[in-house]
Motif scaffolding. Structure first.
Motif, short mmCIF file in Angstrom:
data_model
loop_
_atom_site.label_atom_id
_atom_site.label_comp_id
_atom_site.label_asym_id
_atom_site.label_seq_id
_atom_site.Cartn_x
_atom_site.Cartn_y
_atom_site.Cartn_z
N ASN A 42 -21.14 -35.44 41.12
CA ASN A 42 -21.20 -36.84 40.71
C ASN A 42 -20.23 -37.09 39.57
OD1 ASN A 42 -23.10 -37.35 42.55
ND2 ASN A 42 -24.65 -38.13 41.14
N TYR A 43 -19.14 -37.71 39.89
CA TYR A 43 -18.14 -37.97 38.85
C TYR A 43 -18.57 -39.13 37.98
CZ TYR A 43 -14.97 -34.86 41.36
OH TYR A 43 -14.38 -33.77 41.94
N ARG A 44 -18.10 -39.10 36.72
CA ARG A 44 -18.37 -40.20 35.79
C ARG A 44 -17.06 -40.75 35.28
NH1 ARG A 44 -22.26 -36.64 34.86
NH2 ARG A 44 -21.13 -35.64 33.15
N PHE A 45 -16.91 -42.06 35.36
CA PHE A 45 -15.68 -42.72 34.93
C PHE A 45 -15.99 -43.73 33.83
CE2 PHE A 45 -15.13 -41.64 39.44
CZ PHE A 45 -13.97 -40.86 39.37
N ILE A 46 -15.20 -43.69 32.77
CA ILE A 46 -15.35 -44.67 31.71
C ILE A 46 -14.08 -45.52 31.69
CG2 ILE A 46 -14.43 -43.32 29.74
CD1 ILE A 46 -17.05 -44.21 28.24
N LEU A 47 -14.26 -46.83 31.68
CA LEU A 47 -13.11 -47.75 31.74
C LEU A 47 -13.14 -48.70 30.56
CD1 LEU A 47 -14.45 -47.61 34.93
CD2 LEU A 47 -12.15 -48.48 35.35
N SER A 48 -11.98 -48.96 30.01
CA SER A 48 -11.94 -49.88 28.88
C SER A 48 -10.71 -50.76 28.94
CB SER A 48 -11.92 -49.09 27.57
OG SER A 48 -12.00 -49.99 26.49
N GLY A 49 -10.93 -52.02 28.66
CA GLY A 49 -9.83 -52.98 28.64
C GLY A 49 -10.44 -54.35 28.58
N GLY A 50 -9.83 -55.24 27.87
CA GLY A 50 -10.43 -56.57 27.83
C GLY A 50 -9.78 -57.49 26.83
N GLY A 51 -10.51 -58.56 26.54
CA GLY A 51 -9.96 -59.62 25.68
C GLY A 51 -9.51 -60.77 26.53
N THR A 52 -8.82 -60.44 27.65
CA THR A 52 -8.38 -61.48 28.60
C THR A 52 -8.63 -60.99 30.01
OG1 THR A 52 -6.16 -60.56 28.90
CG2 THR A 52 -6.45 -62.09 27.05
N GLY A 53 -8.62 -61.94 30.94
CA GLY A 53 -8.79 -61.59 32.35
C GLY A 53 -7.73 -60.60 32.82
N GLY A 54 -6.54 -60.70 32.25
CA GLY A 54 -5.44 -59.81 32.63
C GLY A 54 -5.73 -58.34 32.41
N HIS A 55 -6.60 -58.03 31.44
CA HIS A 55 -7.00 -56.63 31.21
C HIS A 55 -8.28 -56.28 31.96
CE1 HIS A 55 -3.90 -56.24 28.23
NE2 HIS A 55 -4.50 -57.00 27.34
N ILE A 56 -9.15 -57.27 32.15
CA ILE A 56 -10.48 -57.00 32.73
C ILE A 56 -10.41 -56.81 34.24
CG2 ILE A 56 -12.82 -57.88 33.06
CD1 ILE A 56 -12.20 -59.64 30.49
N TYR A 57 -9.72 -57.74 34.94
CA TYR A 57 -9.74 -57.68 36.41
C TYR A 57 -9.10 -56.42 36.96
CZ TYR A 57 -11.55 -62.40 36.02
OH TYR A 57 -12.35 -63.47 35.70
N ILE A 113 -10.94 -35.25 27.02
CA ILE A 113 -11.13 -35.94 28.31
C ILE A 113 -9.79 -36.58 28.70
CG2 ILE A 113 -12.27 -37.92 29.41
CD1 ILE A 113 -14.64 -37.04 27.38
N PRO A 114 -9.28 -36.27 29.88
CA PRO A 114 -7.98 -36.84 30.28
C PRO A 114 -8.09 -38.34 30.51
CG PRO A 114 -9.00 -35.69 32.14
CD PRO A 114 -9.89 -35.46 30.95
N TYR A 115 -7.01 -39.06 30.21
CA TYR A 115 -7.04 -40.50 30.48
C TYR A 115 -5.74 -41.02 31.06
CZ TYR A 115 -4.98 -41.36 25.74
OH TYR A 115 -4.20 -41.40 24.61
N ASP A 140 -5.17 -42.89 43.06
CA ASP A 140 -4.63 -41.58 43.46
C ASP A 140 -4.31 -40.74 42.23
OD1 ASP A 140 -4.78 -42.37 46.10
OD2 ASP A 140 -2.62 -42.74 46.33
N GLU A 141 -3.72 -41.38 41.21
CA GLU A 141 -3.37 -40.68 39.97
C GLU A 141 -4.62 -40.22 39.21
OE1 GLU A 141 -0.25 -39.70 39.16
OE2 GLU A 141 0.17 -40.57 41.13
N ILE A 142 -5.65 -41.06 39.23
CA ILE A 142 -6.91 -40.72 38.54
C ILE A 142 -7.55 -39.52 39.25
CG2 ILE A 142 -9.26 -41.53 38.01
CD1 ILE A 142 -7.93 -44.42 37.81
N LEU A 185 -9.36 -35.18 38.29
CA LEU A 185 -10.77 -34.79 38.44
C LEU A 185 -10.89 -33.28 38.53
CD1 LEU A 185 -11.96 -37.51 40.98
CD2 LEU A 185 -12.50 -37.38 38.54
N LYS A 186 -11.70 -32.76 37.64
CA LYS A 186 -11.88 -31.31 37.69
C LYS A 186 -13.30 -31.01 38.20
CE LYS A 186 -9.97 -30.89 33.02
NZ LYS A 186 -9.14 -32.04 33.03
#
Length: 362
Positions: free
Chosen positions: A3-18, A119-121, A355-357, A361-362
């Motif tokens: 079970n992989y776990r992914f953390i995502l961050s970005g925001g402030g505007t729709g351009g970062h969120i979507y 943690i790789p990002y 594909d890059e993400i 995955l290890k």
């Protein structure tokens, strides 16, 4: 597979969120059992949009530095320390396999703490002129996915991969009949249709322009599909008529794009990527009020390829009518712009980024 776990961050505007939501959706499609956590800035739109998309989100007490001395700037170091501590706790508790940042202030503390925890990002940069947060985070990133050429001027060249920006899946292959789209908005099939887009909240200057030019459009026999934004709808709905359709928000963008012959739009990164897929002649009126004047640079990158027209806000009074008249009176110019903008489309962006993400995955 685990079970992989992914953390995502970005925001402030729709351009970062979507883009972040699009990446999460593609990861979920590939890994149905994966767990996801978003991290955003408290009181910003991601706190509403991410749960609407079905994902959990944690908020950090962070905001950007203002350009002038304000109380907000005095608070910045305190907010930053608070956000770093909170981000460290989130990373420790959630223990993600990979972190993904799509720009915006909240991604700074989160990815810094992810790096500290080994943690790789992956970073995703939407604009043709890189944002400050992504520039600061680039040195520790495994991969930086970009949408424009020549991004090696901002980032370590060997980490940069041109993937394009994630866009809504319903726009990748639009299969809507033009007459059906026009009928949906109660527009006529024998008139030139201009679609006006100012972003989800609306753009005051574009709305003022359209209001001033309604007679001009009428004289030219043009009908207008006008997304004025929810902030401005009450002010402009009085102009609704047979030839002018005023909308707070357009839910069926595939219909709106199909109905349009020409488009007038802001030049945010997400809009530009969508409009490349749509392949219609476009006049960009960039917002001059965004960080590092991103929008003007995004539009200029297209103008250089003869793929769009750019009119700056300060030139609207003098240039708009002559430029727009030339565009609608030349079928050749319309065709040329439509073909050239379509050439710049990168429809498989989300898949390429994921594909890059996956490689991490290890």
């Amino acid at each position: 597979m685990g079970n992989y776990r992914f953390i995502l961050s970005g925001g402030g505007t729709g351009g970062h969120i979507y883009p972040a939501i699009a990446i999460a959706n593609e990861l979920k499609r590939r890994y149905a059992d994966a767990e996801f956590l978003f991290v955003g800035a408290k009181n910003k739109m991601e706190m509403e949009k991410v749960p609407q998309a079905g994902y959990q989100i944690e908020g950090l007490w962070i905001s950007g530095l203002q350009r002038k001395l304000t109380l907000k700037n005095v608070m910045f170091p305190i907010k930053l320390i608070s956000s770093l501590l909170r981000a460290r706790k989130i990373v420790k508790q959630f223990q993600p396999n990979v972190a993904i940042g799509t720009g915006g202030f909240a991604s700074g503390p989160l990815l810094k703490m992810a790096a500290g925890a080994k943690i790789p990002y992956v970073l995703q940069e939407q604009n043709s002129f890189a944002g400050i947060t992504n520039k600061l985070l680039a040195s520790k990133a495994e991969r930086i996915c970009v949408a424009y050429d020549n991004m090696g001027q901002f980032f370590p060249k060997e980490k940069v991969l041109k993937t394009g920006n994630p866009v809504r899946s319903d726009l990748i292959d639009i299969i809507v009949d033009k007459n059906e789209a026009l009928a949906f908005f109660d527009l006529e099939s024998n008139k030139h249709t201009v679609l006006i887009l100012g972003g989800s909240l609306g753009a005051r200057r574009i709305n003022q322009l359209v209001e001033k030019e309604l007679n001009f459009f009428d004289d030219q026999g043009i009908q207008v599909l006008w997304q004025c934004g929810k902030l401005y709808y009450d002010e402009y709905k009085k102009y609704e008529s047979k030839n002018v359709k005023v909308k707070a928000f357009l839910n069926k963008m595939d219909f709106a794009y199909t109905a349009a012959d020409t488009i007038i739009s802001r030049a945010g990164a997400g809009s530009v990527s969508e409009l490349c897929l749509v392949g219609k002649p476009t006049v960009f009126i960039p917002s001059p009020n965004v960080a590092e004047d991103h929008q003007t640079k995004n539009a200029e990158a297209l103008v250089k390829e003869d793929a769009a027209i750019l009119i700056r806000e300060k030139d609207l009074e003098t240039d708009f009518e002559s430029v727009f008249t030339e565009l609608i009176s030349s079928a050749g110019m319309q065709k040329n712009l439509g073909v050239n903008i379509k050439k710049l489309a990168l429809p498989n962006a989300t898949s390429a980024i994921v594909d890059e993400i996956e490689k991490l995955l290890k």
